[in-house]
Design a protein around this motif. Sequence first.
Motif, PDB file in Angstrom:
ATOM      1  N   TYR A  12      46.648  13.002  57.976  1.00  0.00           N
ATOM      2  CA  TYR A  12      46.355  12.701  59.373  1.00  0.00           C
ATOM      3  C   TYR A  12      44.854  12.470  59.483  1.00  0.00           C
ATOM      4  O   TYR A  12      44.054  13.383  59.276  1.00  0.00           O
ATOM      5  N   SER A  14      41.696  11.960  61.507  1.00  0.00           N
ATOM      6  CA  SER A  14      41.180  12.201  62.858  1.00  0.00           C
ATOM      7  C   SER A  14      40.478  10.971  63.428  1.00  0.00           C
ATOM      8  O   SER A  14      40.390  10.811  64.648  1.00  0.00           O
ATOM      9  N   THR A  50      39.546  27.916  57.965  1.00  0.00           N
ATOM     10  CA  THR A  50      39.149  26.548  57.625  1.00  0.00           C
ATOM     11  C   THR A  50      38.964  26.391  56.126  1.00  0.00           C
ATOM     12  O   THR A  50      39.487  25.455  55.502  1.00  0.00           O
ATOM     13  N   MET A 249      37.780  22.064  63.660  1.00  0.00           N
ATOM     14  CA  MET A 249      37.953  21.193  64.815  1.00  0.00           C
ATOM     15  C   MET A 249      36.739  21.232  65.740  1.00  0.00           C
ATOM     16  O   MET A 249      36.406  20.245  66.395  1.00  0.00           O
ATOM     17  N   LEU A 276      39.446  14.979  58.151  1.00  0.00           N
ATOM     18  CA  LEU A 276      40.461  16.021  58.348  1.00  0.00           C
ATOM     19  C   LEU A 276      39.835  17.204  59.074  1.00  0.00           C
ATOM     20  O   LEU A 276      38.724  17.628  58.733  1.00  0.00           O
ATOM     21  N   HIS A 277      40.554  17.752  60.064  1.00  0.00           N
ATOM     22  CA  HIS A 277      40.021  18.869  60.840  1.00  0.00           C
ATOM     23  C   HIS A 277      41.030  20.006  60.937  1.00  0.00           C
ATOM     24  O   HIS A 277      42.188  19.793  61.311  1.00  0.00           O
ATOM     25  N   ALA A 278      40.587  21.198  60.574  1.00  0.00           N
ATOM     26  CA  ALA A 278      41.415  22.406  60.674  1.00  0.00           C
ATOM     27  C   ALA A 278      41.240  23.026  62.050  1.00  0.00           C
ATOM     28  O   ALA A 278      40.119  23.049  62.594  1.00  0.00           O
ATOM     29  N   ASN A 279      42.333  23.554  62.589  1.00  0.00           N
ATOM     30  CA  ASN A 279      42.277  24.108  63.947  1.00  0.00           C
ATOM     31  C   ASN A 279      41.863  25.571  63.948  1.00  0.00           C
ATOM     32  O   ASN A 279      41.680  26.195  62.909  1.00  0.00           O
ATOM     33  N   TYR A 327      47.697  23.389  59.056  1.00  0.00           N
ATOM     34  CA  TYR A 327      46.244  23.536  59.183  1.00  0.00           C
ATOM     35  C   TYR A 327      45.698  22.916  60.460  1.00  0.00           C
ATOM     36  O   TYR A 327      44.635  23.311  60.955  1.00  0.00           O
ATOM     37  N   ARG A 328      46.426  21.947  61.057  1.00  0.00           N
ATOM     38  CA  ARG A 328      45.939  21.311  62.284  1.00  0.00           C
ATOM     39  C   ARG A 328      46.397  22.008  63.556  1.00  0.00           C
ATOM     40  O   ARG A 328      46.051  21.586  64.650  1.00  0.00           O
ATOM     41  N   SER A 329      47.191  23.070  63.428  1.00  0.00           N
ATOM     42  CA  SER A 329      47.704  23.761  64.613  1.00  0.00           C
ATOM     43  C   SER A 329      46.928  25.049  64.873  1.00  0.00           C
ATOM     44  O   SER A 329      46.396  25.665  63.944  1.00  0.00           O
ATOM     45  N   ASP A 382      50.979  15.369  55.057  1.00  0.00           N
ATOM     46  CA  ASP A 382      49.740  15.955  55.579  1.00  0.00           C
ATOM     47  C   ASP A 382      49.646  17.447  55.264  1.00  0.00           C
ATOM     48  O   ASP A 382      49.310  18.252  56.122  1.00  0.00           O
TER      49      ASP A 382
END
Length: 494
Positions: A12, A14, A50, A249, A276-279, A327-329, A382
Amino acid sequence: MVRYQDQKLQLYNSLTGEKEIFKSINEGLVGMYVCGPTVYSNVHLGNCRTFISFDMIYRYLQHLGYKVRYVRNITDAGHLTDDADEGEDKISKKARVEKLEPMEIVQQYTLDFHNVLNKFNNLPPNIEPTATGHIVEQIEIIKTIIDNGYAYERNGSIYFNVLKFNEDHEYGKLSGRKLEDMIANTRALDAQSEKDNPQDFALWKKASPAHIMRWPSPWGDGFPGWHLECTVMSSKYLGETFDIHGGGMDLKFPHHECEIAQGEAAHGHSPVNYWLHANMLTLNGKKMSKSTGNSILPEELFTGDNDFMEKAFSPSVVRFFMMQAHYRSVLDFSNDAILAAEKGFNRLSEAIKTIADLTSSKEGSIDVPAWVERCYAAMNDDFNSPILIAELFEGAKMIHAVKEGKQTATAADIELIKETFNAFFYDVLGLETSSKTGSTDSKHLDGAMQLIIDLRTQARANKDWATSDQIRDQLVAAGIQLKDGADGTTYTVK
């Protein structure tokens, strides 16, 4: 072993807001940069999530057979207390409060950072550059940006000209912000501000007489801008355009947005293909915050010395808990959630131990290749670790079904189950069990438990059911479950 040619990995991005098929710039090679910590305090659990997420990504890329150059920086200067261009340097402030040299603060918390991530079984990056180690390169790229017409000098400070940049490029494309909206929502510029526009950001700041961390430059003594540091360190070690840039994020704007602008202003093209961004991680449904007391450090989890959890948890259980969410949630940390994760972790650990006891047959009734394919499909989507873990639980069911004689498996099936389980549990998810680490504590426990199991077996042989039941019940109370089977008695730690 090269696997990436047979796997369709999707990330995914960003930058585009879509999942895209991953294709590295150079065949078989991946360049990945992840924004590291500003080392002025103990690394907190949200930061750890992260770094654990990108460790998992790094591990899977390696598992697929890519040769990865993983760069993660240490910010040891230039990060101001307001995360922009005002305030005191975070490290200098901590040094002043603690009455220490800034580099003592840097050393203390860099060691803490490494120690904590080592306990989480994170692999170290290939290169870990520091901001202070790249001052010369930062000055040189500022000169280039000035020469290209995208920066200006004011009283010994250098600012990036966002309005000028936006004439030729698109500022805000990563975060989805429009420059005209940012301008409309900006308060009136203070008459004493040096900036031409409020959106402009510092590439180099003039050091006040009281500022400890300072370096000579063509514009006078000063220090680099926080955003510039990552542009310089990533491009030096990975090139002007590289494959993957990761981070939390919260860094998407302004930090990563500014990195894109600096890279395009200096080199004329986009610096990164996949962002890529971790939440974030919350605690009991609320944002983690030191000021409100709603925060917990990793060491406090490992020792149980905290007000939120009823017991201590091992680093691998905490890591497993984090892997149970994408990781994105957003992931909420709570006592009940980590207890449930511990039970799940123990079930998978037990399944790994059980594989060694499986008996093969000439024909198998389970479709192991299809299960293996589903494991890869999860990670290729992803890096969907929660779906992978669900598949590992399905694998555990297969293992127990074969052991109990409800299903059959060939020797090749059993070997494939073992190989796949070990690859994803240990190598990709980065989890550890006592049997894998071979720790002294584990060996001592195994020895003590074998003695207890032998005593209980003797009691049962003597029809001393009271003693047998007492041993079993007291072990349960201590969190140890005995299991009697055809091959003898085994134990699991709950």
